[in-house]
Design a protein around this motif. Sequence first.
Motif, mmCIF file in Angstrom:
data_model
loop_
_atom_site.group_PDB
_atom_site.id
_atom_site.type_symbol
_atom_site.label_atom_id
_atom_site.label_comp_id
_atom_site.label_asym_id
_atom_site.label_seq_id
_atom_site.Cartn_x
_atom_site.Cartn_y
_atom_site.Cartn_z
ATOM 1 N N ALA A 104 -58.014 20.703 9.034
ATOM 2 C CA ALA A 104 -59.193 21.549 9.266
ATOM 3 C C ALA A 104 -58.829 23.023 9.138
ATOM 4 O O ALA A 104 -59.591 23.812 8.552
ATOM 5 C CB ALA A 104 -59.776 21.263 10.643
ATOM 6 N N LEU A 105 -57.666 23.398 9.643
ATOM 7 C CA LEU A 105 -57.210 24.784 9.531
ATOM 8 C C LEU A 105 -57.025 25.191 8.067
ATOM 9 O O LEU A 105 -57.409 26.293 7.667
ATOM 10 C CB LEU A 105 -55.901 24.952 10.308
ATOM 11 N N ILE A 106 -56.461 24.307 7.263
ATOM 12 C CA ILE A 106 -56.297 24.582 5.829
ATOM 13 C C ILE A 106 -57.652 24.717 5.156
ATOM 14 O O ILE A 106 -57.865 25.614 4.330
ATOM 15 C CB ILE A 106 -55.449 23.486 5.160
ATOM 16 N N ILE A 131 -60.445 25.668 6.462
ATOM 17 C CA ILE A 131 -61.110 26.903 6.897
ATOM 18 C C ILE A 131 -60.446 28.137 6.299
ATOM 19 O O ILE A 131 -61.125 29.050 5.834
ATOM 20 C CB ILE A 131 -61.122 26.983 8.441
ATOM 21 N N THR A 132 -59.122 28.171 6.289
ATOM 22 C CA THR A 132 -58.432 29.399 5.881
ATOM 23 C C THR A 132 -58.167 29.497 4.388
ATOM 24 O O THR A 132 -58.037 30.611 3.870
ATOM 25 C CB THR A 132 -57.089 29.542 6.618
ATOM 26 N N LYS A 133 -58.087 28.378 3.680
ATOM 27 C CA LYS A 133 -57.726 28.433 2.259
ATOM 28 C C LYS A 133 -58.850 27.948 1.338
ATOM 29 O O LYS A 133 -59.185 28.606 0.360
ATOM 30 C CB LYS A 133 -56.464 27.591 1.995
ATOM 31 N N GLY A 155 -56.071 18.511 12.810
ATOM 32 C CA GLY A 155 -56.259 19.927 13.105
ATOM 33 C C GLY A 155 -55.689 20.822 12.018
ATOM 34 O O GLY A 155 -56.306 21.813 11.621
ATOM 35 N N LEU A 156 -54.503 20.473 11.522
ATOM 36 C CA LEU A 156 -53.910 21.252 10.430
ATOM 37 C C LEU A 156 -54.750 21.166 9.161
ATOM 38 O O LEU A 156 -54.903 22.157 8.429
ATOM 39 C CB LEU A 156 -52.478 20.783 10.161
#
Length: 144
Positions: A32-34, A36-38, A29-30
């Motif tokens: 995927a979050l990276i 998407i956001t970076k 999840g982290l």
Amino acid sequence: MESGLFSVSIDFETSHLFFPTIIHWILGGLFALILITKVAPFMVAVKRGERTLPIIGESRDNFRFFGTFALIAAYFYLMAVVGDLFPYTGYGFLFVSIAFVLLMSLLYLHEWTKKALVIVVINAVVAPTLAWFVLAKLFTITLP
């Protein structure tokens, strides 16, 4: 044994997989979050021509770049070789780590002053020795 709200049953054949599975999902999840956001906004900026991809087209210090790879490869190879000379003592880790930290520090040292060299040598001896003492002696972890 009663089955109800406050009863617990443990399947010991798969219970050791409980926390690693949770950690894998959290790390996924982290990641995927990276992405998407970076990474996604960065790639959009690259596509528009506002930014460039790192490393591509930039100069690099080949001596340090390839020297780092050579030292890492030698570190892992020599740790096993030296460890076989002193089995079950952790001296392979200790001696090779001292040499590795010294050479890596010297590789990246920009100003070779007497003070800087003294600091590098002290760090190369103290840091691996402290790690070896904590791991091998305090926690009795087998090191190569």
